[in-house]
Design a protein around this motif. Structure first.
Motif, PDB file in Angstrom:
ATOM      1  N   ARG A   1     -10.965  11.559   1.528  1.00  0.00           N
ATOM      2  CA  ARG A   1     -11.304  10.396   2.352  1.00  0.00           C
ATOM      3  C   ARG A   1     -10.986   9.110   1.599  1.00  0.00           C
ATOM      4  NH1 ARG A   1     -17.497   9.353   3.732  1.00  0.00           N
ATOM      5  NH2 ARG A   1     -17.502   8.687   1.542  1.00  0.00           N
ATOM      6  N   LYS A   2     -10.381   8.174   2.312  1.00  0.00           N
ATOM      7  CA  LYS A   2     -10.103   6.868   1.723  1.00  0.00           C
ATOM      8  C   LYS A   2     -10.623   5.789   2.661  1.00  0.00           C
ATOM      9  CE  LYS A   2      -6.531   4.749  -1.119  1.00  0.00           C
ATOM     10  NZ  LYS A   2      -5.165   4.910  -1.647  1.00  0.00           N
ATOM     11  N   ILE A   3     -11.187   4.763   2.093  1.00  0.00           N
ATOM     12  CA  ILE A   3     -11.738   3.665   2.895  1.00  0.00           C
ATOM     13  C   ILE A   3     -10.812   2.461   2.750  1.00  0.00           C
ATOM     14  CG2 ILE A   3     -13.715   2.145   3.242  1.00  0.00           C
ATOM     15  CD1 ILE A   3     -15.481   4.388   2.185  1.00  0.00           C
ATOM     16  N   LEU A   4     -10.240   2.052   3.867  1.00  0.00           N
ATOM     17  CA  LEU A   4      -9.228   0.993   3.874  1.00  0.00           C
ATOM     18  C   LEU A   4      -9.765  -0.277   4.514  1.00  0.00           C
ATOM     19  CD1 LEU A   4      -6.148   3.100   5.065  1.00  0.00           C
ATOM     20  CD2 LEU A   4      -6.874   2.626   2.716  1.00  0.00           C
ATOM     21  N   ALA A   5      -9.317  -1.407   4.007  1.00  0.00           N
ATOM     22  CA  ALA A   5      -9.595  -2.710   4.601  1.00  0.00           C
ATOM     23  C   ALA A   5      -8.240  -3.382   4.795  1.00  0.00           C
ATOM     24  CB  ALA A   5     -10.498  -3.540   3.696  1.00  0.00           C
ATOM     25  N   GLU A   6      -7.675  -3.233   5.976  1.00  0.00           N
ATOM     26  CA  GLU A   6      -6.311  -3.696   6.222  1.00  0.00           C
ATOM     27  C   GLU A   6      -6.222  -5.222   6.268  1.00  0.00           C
ATOM     28  OE1 GLU A   6      -5.010  -1.712   9.735  1.00  0.00           O
ATOM     29  OE2 GLU A   6      -4.551   0.151   8.668  1.00  0.00           O
ATOM     30  N   ILE A   7      -5.048  -5.701   5.916  1.00  0.00           N
ATOM     31  CA  ILE A   7      -4.762  -7.138   5.877  1.00  0.00           C
ATOM     32  C   ILE A   7      -3.602  -7.414   6.828  1.00  0.00           C
ATOM     33  CG2 ILE A   7      -3.959  -9.027   4.403  1.00  0.00           C
ATOM     34  CD1 ILE A   7      -5.066  -7.212   2.040  1.00  0.00           C
ATOM     35  N   GLN A   8      -3.723  -8.467   7.584  1.00  0.00           N
ATOM     36  CA  GLN A   8      -2.611  -8.877   8.447  1.00  0.00           C
ATOM     37  C   GLN A   8      -2.296 -10.344   8.184  1.00  0.00           C
ATOM     38  OE1 GLN A   8      -2.676  -9.442  12.962  1.00  0.00           O
ATOM     39  NE2 GLN A   8      -1.617  -7.484  12.763  1.00  0.00           N
ATOM     40  N   LEU A   9      -1.007 -10.618   7.994  1.00  0.00           N
ATOM     41  CA  LEU A   9      -0.558 -11.989   7.767  1.00  0.00           C
ATOM     42  C   LEU A   9      -0.184 -12.651   9.089  1.00  0.00           C
ATOM     43  CD1 LEU A   9       1.724 -11.404   4.633  1.00  0.00           C
ATOM     44  CD2 LEU A   9      -0.739 -11.902   4.710  1.00  0.00           C
ATOM     45  N   GLY A  10       0.036 -13.951   9.006  1.00  0.00           N
ATOM     46  CA  GLY A  10       0.407 -14.694  10.206  1.00  0.00           C
ATOM     47  C   GLY A  10       1.731 -14.262  10.792  1.00  0.00           C
TER      48      GLY A  10
END
Length: 739
Positions: free
Chosen positions: A334-343
């Motif tokens: 299991r991996k816990i991700l916090a995704e990032i999105q740019l403009g």
């Protein structure tokens, strides 16, 4: 814990005077004193007045015109010793006194689930089998920062009274129940901080987390703000917990650790879990964990200890005594991700424990090096160090940092909206911060930085964390997990084994925020943290599971069962091989039926100590009876009946012979054949005899493993498997060149 707490080494009081002023006779004696531990080995005789003995010893080492220090602790329940303030001269005189094994300064130590038990194969159904077998008789002693007793993980519904073997007590200002059956606290100097609660109550969260991981009840739908939802429980939910609080705001004292061991052993615990360690490895009987574990072993109590969080540097493993279980940390699926999105709509798979939801709203993004405050530098602000950012420049923005920011500020106090950390160090581990945060590797970090530099008004958002499952994430040694070799004895493999230690969900105290930052006002019942502190109670729970089926097995037998049934880990994925993960990843289901065990008892460790140069007179103090090293069959370090084989060398040539004895605990009539994994070129391993035939349970057979090799590589990893067609008893064979 996964993060480092107070790391002060021993403290000194310096008294400075002018050379023109006469120095009083007592100044160099009293004012130069520091808290010291006087270890005296085995328990004193019942007819000895310990307090009088210790006081008399202090009178003998102190000059007649100097005030005699007070005895701060007397250890007398499971072993012998005391604590007092001594200067260097008094320490030396004390060390030379009859009955004293060692004298050493008191140091400060640091505190070093839902999915994890499923991952190692210990399903709720199998845990219920353990419950029926053990009937609530397993007692786990937790030496840590205390416990939060009101958590559902420690509810005593359905529990009967404590086992009759229990001799412990509950602090007057703490309410125990039939789950938490004992609770004590220790503070050698009595100097409590403003945030300390003077009771076994946990204000740090660490002890609650480790205790519930080892032996917490079944709690359905446990989660951290909707993240990692599942049924939280310990390895043996039916086990009882005895709490020994040694962790406080200012750290952990060696003297308190030893006092906790003294009580836990005498109280009747079955297994002790301790996720505490220091930065310096010390000789066995100058080390509180090794001292406590030795006397625990003599009473049939296994000690499970965290390996440390100073990886991936080699030679940093802290728990190295051969009579304890040293536990490294590894990943699950299991991996816990916090995704990032740019403009520009580019998305990056960041790693972190982020419970904040920006709802996709885009905020301006800036690099920390472009926002130093007037008193800082771009180098410091680039890494987002405490107090380095200019609030005027970062307020309302997301900040990109050059490193895994672990300071208390991390942009929060500066008014930043969020933080993105870039770098490959500890990119496998998520942390909780007081604001939205995520961590990306160096490649993705460079891409985000390029976007910031090219776009006139760059923007970004950080999404709330979510979990993903994939076997590719599993069985990696955590980057932070301390590596071998064992710097006290290179040829004893440490760490022993690996267990889940990354992103572990377990119970938490409401008295500490999930990020552990004072400005964070969140309260949670369960928290997700990482560290060998989290791996250790997993191994503890696995050991308790084995003991629930085999209550009479020795600590060495339980450790052997865990090591020889461990899931092999890949040296290709983990370049440090066994130095990172020991025998492999815990497999408690297999461990209850290991086939063969490498057992060892007190006499085996005494022979080992004799072989290491310990004198008979010193050993007598430690064990309480006379034994002559010249009369016992002293073997080399390679003859200790350990379930792993290690040969270190300063040259490229190795010629080593190991002697081992295995005990049959599988099938009464069985024939085991030795099987070796492929060895490197110019590397020869022989097993004599290569076939072991058994006709009854409990029967013992000995063999020799011989290594003759010309090393071409620094690290060589092989394995020996004893196979009877039903059981496969695997041991690592590890050869490496010292540099």
């Amino acid at each position: 814990m996964g993060r480092k707490f107070n790391t002060a080494i021993w403290w000194f009081i310096l008294f400075v005077v002018s050379s023109t002023i006469p120095l009083k006779a007592h100044s160099t004696s009293e004012d130069d004193r520091q808290t010291c531990i006087v270890y005296m080995g085995d328990r004193p005789n019942a007819d000895v007045s310990v307090s009088t003995l210790h006081t008399n010893m202090l009178h003998e080492v102190v000059d007649s015109d100097v005030e005699v220090p007070k005895v701060l602790y007397s250890y007398k329940r499971s072993f012998h010793g005391f604590v007092a303030k001594l200067n260097k001269k008094e320490m030396q005189k004390m060390a030379e006194m009859e009955g004293v094994v060692s004298v050493f300064p008191n140091e400060k130590k640091q505190l070093h689930t839902s999915r994890s038990w499923d991952f190692v194969g210990l399903t709720p159904q199998l845990q219920l089998l353990s419950e029926r077998s053990a009937k609530g008789d397993i007692i786990i002693g937790v030496i840590d920062s205390g416990i939060w007793p009101h958590s559902e993980s420690f509810n005593d519904k359905g529990f009967g009274p404590p086992p009759k073997k229990w001799k412990g007590t509950c602090a007057a200002n703490f309410t125990c129940n039939n789950k938490i059956i004992g609770a004590k606290y220790y503070k050698v100097d009595g100097n409590f901080g403003k945030e300390d609660i003077i009771s076994p109550i946990d204000t740090e969260g660490h002890g609650t987390h480790t205790g519930s991981t080892a032996a917490g009840n079944f709690v359905s739908s446990a989660n951290f703000d909707g993240i990692a939802t599942g049924t939280a429980r310990g390895g043996v939910p039916s086990a009882r917990i005895a709490v020994y609080k040694v962790g406080w705001v200012d750290g952990i004292d060696d003297a308190d650790i030893i006092a906790a061991f003294d009580d836990a052993i005498a109280d009747g615990v079955d297994i002790i879990t301790i996720s505490i360690g220091g930065e310096v490895v010390r000789e066995y009987f100058n080390d509180p964990n090794a001292i406590g574990a030795f006397h625990a072993m003599r009473r049939g109590v296994l000690v499970s200890a965290s390996a440390g969080n100073d990886g991936p540097t080699l030679g940093t493993v802290g728990s190295v005594a051969p009579w304890l279980l040293s536990v490294a940390a590894s990943t699950t699926d299991r991996k816990i991700l916090a995704e990032i999105q740019l403009g520009n709509k580019m998305t990056y798979e960041g790693v972190n424990i982020n419970s904040y939801d920006l709802k996709g709203h885009l905020y301006p993004i800036i690099h920390g090096r472009d926002a130093p405050n007037p008193k800082s530098t771009s180098l410091k602000s680039g890494s987002c160090l405490d107090g380095s950012l200019d609030p005027k420049l970062v307020k309302g923005k997301i900040v990109l940092c050059d490193a895994n920011a672990l300071g208390e500020d991390v942009g929060f106090a500066s008014g930043a909206v969020g933080i993105i950390m870039e770098g490959d160090s500890q990119a496998d581990t998520g942390f909780s911060y007081a604001l939205p945060a995520s961590h990306v590797d160096t490649k993705d970090g460079a891409s985000i930085e390029s976007y910031i530099n090219k776009i006139r008004n760059p923007s970004a958002t950080i999404f709330k964390s979510h979990t993903v499952f994939d076997r590719k994430y599993a069985l990696h040694a955590a980057s932070f997990s301390s590596r071998g070799p064992n710097t006290i004895n290179y040829d004893i493999l440490k760490p022993d084994i690996s267990a889940p230690g990354v992103d572990i969900l377990a119970a938490w105290t409401p008295l500490k925020s999930p990020s552990e930052y004072k400005g964070d006002k969140r309260i949670t019942k369960y928290n997700i943290i990482s560290g060998t502190s989290m791996a250790c109670p997993h191994a503890t729970g696995a050991a308790a599971y084995v003991k629930s089926f085999h209550p009479n097995w020795s600590p060495a037998a339980i450790r052997s069962a865990l090591l020889t049934t461990a899931i092999p880990m890949s040296a290709k994925l983990n370049p440090h091989a066994e130095l990172a993960y020991g025998a492999g990843h815990i497999n408690p289901i297999k461990a209850i039926k290991p086939g063969l065990i490498y057992d060892a008892g007190e006499i085996d460790y005494i022979k080992f100590l004799c072989g290491q140069g310990y004198e008979s007179s010193r050993l007598k103090k430690i064990i309480g009876y006379h034994i002559s090293c010249s009369d016992v069959n002293i073997g080399t370090i390679w003859d200790l009946n350990y379930p792993s084989f290690v040969a270190s060398t300063h040259t490229s040539i190795v010629n080593r012979t190991f002697t081992r004895t295995v005990t049959n605990v599988g099938s009464p009539n069985s024939t085991y054949k030795a099987k070796l994994s492929p060895a490197p070129e110019n590397f020869q391993i022989m097993v004599k005899p290569s076939v072991l035939k058994f006709t009854s349970l409990g029967q013992k057979k000995s063999f020799k493993l011989i290594i003759v090799a010309l090393l071409k590589n620094g690290i060589n990893s092989v394995s020996l498997v004893w196979d009877d067609g039903k059981f496969k008893v695997r041991s690592p064979v590890f050869v490496f060149k010292l540099t």
